[in-house]
Scaffold this motif. Structure first.
Motif, short mmCIF file in Angstrom:
data_model
loop_
_atom_site.label_atom_id
_atom_site.label_comp_id
_atom_site.label_asym_id
_atom_site.label_seq_id
_atom_site.Cartn_x
_atom_site.Cartn_y
_atom_site.Cartn_z
N ALA A 39 0.74 -1.03 0.12
CA ALA A 39 -0.05 0.04 -0.01
C ALA A 39 0.71 1.18 0.08
N THR A 40 2.16 1.18 0.51
CA THR A 40 2.77 2.39 0.64
C THR A 40 4.22 2.07 0.27
N ARG A 41 4.96 2.91 -0.18
CA ARG A 41 6.34 2.97 -0.52
C ARG A 41 7.22 2.52 0.57
N ALA A 42 6.93 3.05 1.97
CA ALA A 42 7.65 2.66 3.12
C ALA A 42 7.57 1.03 3.42
N GLU A 43 6.17 0.72 3.02
CA GLU A 43 6.37 -0.90 3.51
C GLU A 43 7.07 -1.67 2.62
N ALA A 44 6.89 -1.26 1.31
CA ALA A 44 7.78 -2.02 0.19
C ALA A 44 9.00 -1.73 0.47
N GLN A 45 9.61 -0.50 0.82
CA GLN A 45 11.06 -0.44 1.27
C GLN A 45 11.61 -1.28 2.22
N LYS A 46 10.64 -1.34 3.32
CA LYS A 46 11.05 -2.27 4.58
C LYS A 46 11.35 -3.68 3.83
N ILE A 47 10.49 -4.20 3.22
CA ILE A 47 10.76 -5.66 2.73
C ILE A 47 12.06 -5.70 1.85
N VAL A 48 12.39 -4.72 0.94
CA VAL A 48 13.71 -4.53 0.46
C VAL A 48 14.90 -4.52 1.45
N ASP A 49 14.59 -3.81 2.29
CA ASP A 49 15.79 -3.50 3.27
C ASP A 49 16.01 -5.16 3.92
N SER A 50 14.85 -5.61 4.42
CA SER A 50 14.96 -6.92 5.20
C SER A 50 15.60 -7.95 4.23
N LEU A 51 15.16 -8.04 2.94
CA LEU A 51 15.81 -8.95 2.18
C LEU A 51 17.46 -8.88 1.74
N GLU A 52 17.60 -7.37 1.81
CA GLU A 52 19.13 -7.24 1.51
C GLU A 52 19.83 -7.32 3.00
N ASP A 53 19.19 -7.17 4.10
CA ASP A 53 19.88 -7.43 5.33
C ASP A 53 20.23 -8.87 5.53
N ARG A 54 19.34 -9.81 4.88
CA ARG A 54 19.65 -11.23 4.86
C ARG A 54 20.85 -11.79 4.01
N GLY A 55 21.38 -10.78 3.28
CA GLY A 55 22.52 -11.20 2.61
C GLY A 55 22.17 -11.84 1.09
N HIS A 56 21.07 -11.72 0.55
CA HIS A 56 20.52 -11.97 -0.67
C HIS A 56 21.43 -11.12 -1.63
N LYS A 57 21.84 -12.04 -2.69
CA LYS A 57 22.67 -11.25 -3.62
C LYS A 57 21.78 -10.61 -4.79
N GLN A 58 20.84 -11.22 -4.92
CA GLN A 58 19.97 -10.29 -6.19
C GLN A 58 19.60 -8.80 -5.67
N LEU A 59 19.30 -8.36 -6.64
CA LEU A 59 19.08 -6.78 -6.83
C LEU A 59 17.59 -6.68 -6.56
N TYR A 60 17.16 -5.89 -5.43
CA TYR A 60 15.90 -5.58 -5.04
C TYR A 60 15.67 -4.03 -5.19
N TRP A 61 14.39 -3.62 -5.79
CA TRP A 61 13.90 -2.24 -5.71
C TRP A 61 12.51 -2.29 -5.51
N VAL A 62 12.17 -0.88 -5.23
CA VAL A 62 10.70 -0.33 -5.27
C VAL A 62 10.42 0.26 -6.30
#
Length: 60
Positions: free
Chosen positions: A28-51
């Motif tokens: 629903a919000t950009r902030a929610e989506a960005q939180k998911i991106v941050d969470s995935l990046e923090d786990r060390g996933h090597k793929q590229l994520y964006w909103v």
């Protein structure tokens, strides 16, 4: 555009090493989506994520 498009206009997109792109989720919000991106990046996933907002880059 349908009701769900209006209610969840923010996408999280993942691109793998081969350049394939996948929709991870809609939010629903950009902030929610960005939180998911941050969470995935923090786990060390090597793929590229964006909103992205629906309607950008070809109107997903």
């Amino acid at each position: 555009m349908n009701d769900s498009t209006v209610a969840l206009p923010w996408l999280v997109i993942r691109q793998d090493d081969s350049g394939n792109r996948y929709r991870v989720g809609r939010y629903a919000t950009r902030a929610e989506a960005q939180k998911i991106v941050d969470s995935l990046e923090d786990r060390g996933h090597k793929q590229l994520y964006w909103v992205e907002r629906i309607g950008q880059n070809g109107g997903r």
